[in-house]
Design an enzyme around this catalytic site. Structure first.
Site, PDB file in Angstrom:
ATOM      1  N   TYR A 186       0.858  -1.177   0.000  1.00  0.00           N
ATOM      2  CA  TYR A 186       0.000   0.000   0.000  1.00  0.00           C
ATOM      3  C   TYR A 186       0.895   1.228   0.000  1.00  0.00           C
ATOM      4  O   TYR A 186       1.785   1.363   0.836  1.00  0.00           O
ATOM      5  CB  TYR A 186      -0.927   0.058   1.217  1.00  0.00           C
ATOM      6  CG  TYR A 186      -1.754   1.321   1.185  1.00  0.00           C
ATOM      7  CD1 TYR A 186      -2.947   1.348   0.481  1.00  0.00           C
ATOM      8  CD2 TYR A 186      -1.299   2.495   1.762  1.00  0.00           C
ATOM      9  CE1 TYR A 186      -3.687   2.517   0.379  1.00  0.00           C
ATOM     10  CE2 TYR A 186      -2.025   3.670   1.664  1.00  0.00           C
ATOM     11  CZ  TYR A 186      -3.218   3.682   0.976  1.00  0.00           C
ATOM     12  OH  TYR A 186      -3.922   4.840   0.864  1.00  0.00           O
ATOM     13  N   TRP A 203       2.110   4.983  -2.600  1.00  0.00           N
ATOM     14  CA  TRP A 203       2.173   5.586  -3.918  1.00  0.00           C
ATOM     15  C   TRP A 203       3.258   4.971  -4.788  1.00  0.00           C
ATOM     16  O   TRP A 203       3.152   4.982  -5.999  1.00  0.00           O
ATOM     17  CB  TRP A 203       2.365   7.101  -3.773  1.00  0.00           C
ATOM     18  CG  TRP A 203       1.121   7.798  -3.348  1.00  0.00           C
ATOM     19  CD1 TRP A 203       0.423   7.601  -2.200  1.00  0.00           C
ATOM     20  CD2 TRP A 203       0.422   8.802  -4.065  1.00  0.00           C
ATOM     21  NE1 TRP A 203      -0.665   8.432  -2.144  1.00  0.00           N
ATOM     22  CE2 TRP A 203      -0.684   9.193  -3.291  1.00  0.00           C
ATOM     23  CE3 TRP A 203       0.633   9.442  -5.284  1.00  0.00           C
ATOM     24  CZ2 TRP A 203      -1.590  10.172  -3.691  1.00  0.00           C
ATOM     25  CZ3 TRP A 203      -0.260  10.424  -5.684  1.00  0.00           C
ATOM     26  CH2 TRP A 203      -1.355  10.770  -4.903  1.00  0.00           C
TER      27      TRP A 203
END
Length: 759
Positions: free
Chosen positions: A112, A114
């Site tokens: 999890y 960016w």
């Protein structure tokens, strides 16, 4: 005379750029076509700083010597350098042991974050694709950014249109007469966009609206949540009280006959039930301006004035993602939708509501009408999942039941955590509790570029390349370019891409062909590009094969992103263009949510009094930082330049600072019922009295626990790890109660940027 450096095209979540290796280090220049390049580009050279990089595979000594199993030493142990062959052999053997003995429901695919802006080297896609072909994995759903909204919106409007397809900025700049910005429109957040951005345009669109005569109202405890040059009327309400203000505005509009009764009747479901609550028929308490003043601190007369202005102008109500990252975070979003419905301007150009404007650069920019090159993740045979913000609960309480969106679920018993991309010791709350949770699995396997707190809680740490050290395709649905992300630097140390690492694991587990499909990385890029081209409408085809595209470095996507007005068709004909809700209309009262019987999220927007924590008189706002994307490149020039005394800055109102004998530059101790953090003080009247603001993203540093839970200033050492409600179980890390005092004694050094292994 040396040859000039060869700049190569590249991209990141905070913008496209060109980069080159020079004798002085990495040189970065913004994309020439970007009208407002992000300051975050100053952090990029730090990606190649070898001092903080994981340069070889490492194993935690206790795990290496004693084998897998729960271990309280995880997070504090030494690391031993091992070879790639040994690392992959041990990782594959452990994956096989766990799936054979406990089943694939004991494996958590914890990617999890960016990660990379690239379409192929997207860590979550790579990891989940591998785990799927290896038999499956427990996954997470929703996001830390907007988890409450992602669950609530389908009940209220049927889908995520207010986030994914809001009215575009071009329409707002031309038609909106009054922007009412709950949580503001901070340009710092609009620096970034998942997948990249080649043109940062939000600030100029807002200035264009201002030049046309638009009015702005900022509703936030922080004055700089909207640019100064917009001349906004600042309503510095108490944090977490936006719902009370919204309900009072609804009450005022109806009481004064300024509401759109026809729209409420023809396009909305459940306004009579909501009005019974607003009027006080349910609980004997009218949600009047005077009632709201006592809760949010905004004078009743000001609330009435705002309601009248909203009714007199074409009004856009914006609700930031930050508002729903709190206890009962579903309520301000639902109340914001209700307020827009009472005004009746939904579907009109420049009117209505939107969720997340300025939370990312792409929201409001418009979306491409065709898909982008995307790596297939494959079918995951395991159906178990958790809401993403409940990871510590899952690890600490296997088998425990919990509520989520009308379901009664049970936490799986996780024996192996496999993490690639992202840093849970940034995103999650109550980091001391998360650290305890990470001691419970048998094995924690982490792919990392840097020695983050997540890497320091791993049993096997596998070094990964940054985007600068590999090739990829950069693009986002809300942008209009496809960028060839050329390799700028050779891999540092022994770093490999996630694809190469997972290919090695797949080979050892007997699923290499299923994972790689016989392609290497360059062949995958070409296949993704050409497969994408083959599906484009003829008018959108760039007319370049992969080799031509790669030589050119970038192509503009030909199909223009159309201007868009959210719910225009629904407004024009609600019978023909029904929303995908049970009623086909906007649900101001949801019978489905009411049927769940949740006392912390009933069937209509509701005010909940804040939960008190005696002894902690200040409210801390833990917002996103202006100097980095989350925790990425915290050691970069832009991020490091904002530190105070080497720590994350905490802002406080002058009156609160004076009452405590504090001054700018002081090292202060910020305490909550859960933990403490050292930070560098900045005194500022841009912060409401009674509020302190400490941005997220300072790398977690627990190296002096006798002094503070984190000596670097990470606010998630302070925040509470509890769901928004039983409906969404979303992140609640935006607000927490604290006290701030001067730190007395010898200030410990910050060691977050010192690797735990010899250089």
């Amino acid at each position: 005379m040396p040859e000039p450096a060869a700049f190569r095209s590249h991209s990141s979540h905070w913008g496209a750029f060109d980069a080159a290796l020079t004798p002085a280090g990495l040189a970065v220049r913004p994309d020439a076509g970007d009208p407002a390049p992000a300051a975050l580009l100053r952090n990029v050279p730090a990606a190649l700083d070898e001092r903080l990089r994981v340069l070889a595979p490492y194993a935690r000594r206790g795990w290496l010597e004693r084998g897998p199993g729960p271990d309280p030493a995880r997070g504090r142990d030494e690391y031993v350098r091992i070879s790639w062959a040994e690392a992959l052999d041990r990782a594959a053997a452990e994956l096989d042991r766990v799936r054979t003995r406990y089943g694939n429901t004991a494996i958590f695919g914890g990617s999890y974050g960016w990660g990379s802006a690239g379409r192929f080297h997207h860590a979550q896609s790579q990891l989940h694709r591998f785990l799927a072909v290896a038999g499956g994995y427990v996954r997470s759903v929703n996001t830390y950014s907007s988890g409450a909204a992602e669950v609530l919106l389908p009940h209220v409007v049927g889908d995520h249109a207010p986030i994914e397809r809001p009215t575009t900025w071009a329409v707002l700049a031309e038609h909106t007469g009054h922007f009412v910005c709950f949580g503001g429109l901070p340009d710092k957040n609009a620096q970034v966009n998942a997948g990249g951005v080649t043109r940062h345009g939000m600030a100029e669109e807002l200035r264009r609206a201002k030049r046309r005569g638009a009015r702005f109202t900022l509703v936030s405890p922080l004055r700089d949540d909207l640019a100064d040059d917009l001349g906004a009327d600042w309503l510095p309400l108490a944090p977490g009280t936006d719902t009370a203000l919204m309900l009072a505005l609804c009450f005022t509009l109806v009481e004064r006959g300024l509401h759109d009764e026809e729209f409420l009747h023809t396009h909305c479901e459940g306004f009579p039930e909501l009005w019974r609550y607003l009027s006080g028929s349910v609980d004997g308490v009218p949600k009047s301006p005077q009632w709201a003043e006592a809760r949010c601190g905004i004078p009743a007369g000001k609330i009435v004035e705002l309601a009248e202005s909203m009714a007199a102008h074409r009004t856009m109500i914006t609700v930031s993602w930050s508002l729903q990252r709190s206890r009962h975070g579903e309520q301000p979003l639902w109340a914001g939708v209700a307020l827009a419905c009472v005004l009746g301007q939904i579907g009109l150009p420049g009117g209505g509501f939107g969720h997340g404007y300025a939370s990312m650069a792409g929201i409001g920019a418009g979306s491409l009408p065709f898909p982008l090159p995307t790596l297939r993740r494959g079918l995951n045979p395991v159906r178990e999942f958790i809401p993403v913000a409940r990871v510590a609960d899952m690890l600490l309480h296997p088998g425990e039941e919990y509520d989520y969106n009308g379901q009664r679920l049970r936490y799986p018993d996780i024996r192996l955590v496999h993490w690639a991309g992202g840093n849970p010791f940034h995103h999650h709350q109550d980091l001391a509790r998360l650290g305890r949770a990470f001691t419970r699995p048998d094995t924690v396997l982490v792919h990392e570029q840097f020695w983050t707190a997540t890497a320091r809680h791993a049993d096997l740490v596998l070094p990964v390349t940054t985007t600068l050290e590999r090739e990829d395709l950069g693009a986002a649905r809300q942008d209009a370019a496809l960028v060839a992300m050329a390799r700028v630097s050779p891999p540092l140390g022994e770093a490999k891409s996630d694809f190469e690492i997972l290919s090695g694991l797949a080979k050892r587990l007997g699923v290499e062909h299923e994972f790689t499909e016989g392609r290497d990385e360059r062949q995958w890029l070409e296949w993704l590009y050409e497969s994408w081209r083959a599906k484009l409408p003829p008018e959108a085809d760039p007319g370049l094969d992969f080799a031509e595209f790669w030589r050119k470095g970038r192509i503009e996507l030909r199909e223009a992103r159309p201007e868009h007005v959210l719910y225009a068709d629904f407004r024009a004909d609600p019978h023909r263009h029904r929303l995908p809700t049970p009623s086909g209309r906007i649900e101001l009262f949801s019978r489905r949510i009411a049927s769940f019987g949740y006392d912390d999220c009933p069937g209509h927007p509701t005010w909940f009094e804040p939960e008190e924590e005696p002894g902690f008189p200040l409210t801390l706002v833990a917002n996103n930082p202006a100097t980095r994307l989350h925790s990425q490149l915290d050691h970069g020039a832009e991020s490091a330049g904002a530190k105070v005394a080497g720590r994350e800055p905490v802002r406080m109102h002058p009156g609160d600072a004076a009452a405590r004998g504090l001054s700018t530059g002081d090292v202060v101790l910020v305490r909550s019922p859960r933990g403490s953090a050292l930070a560098g003080l900045v005194v500022s009247d841009a912060v409401r009295p009674g509020v302190v603001q400490l941005s997220t993203g300072a790398w977690f540093d627990p190296t002096a626990p006798e002094v503070a839970t984190c000596v670097h200033g990470n606010p998630n050492a302070l925040t509470r790890d509890v769901g928004s409600s039983r409906l969404a179980q979303g992140c609640t890390g935006q607000l927490t109660r604290v006290e701030v005092v001067a730190f007395r004694g010898e200030v410990p050094p910050v060691r977050a940027h010192e690797p735990p292994v010899p250089g």
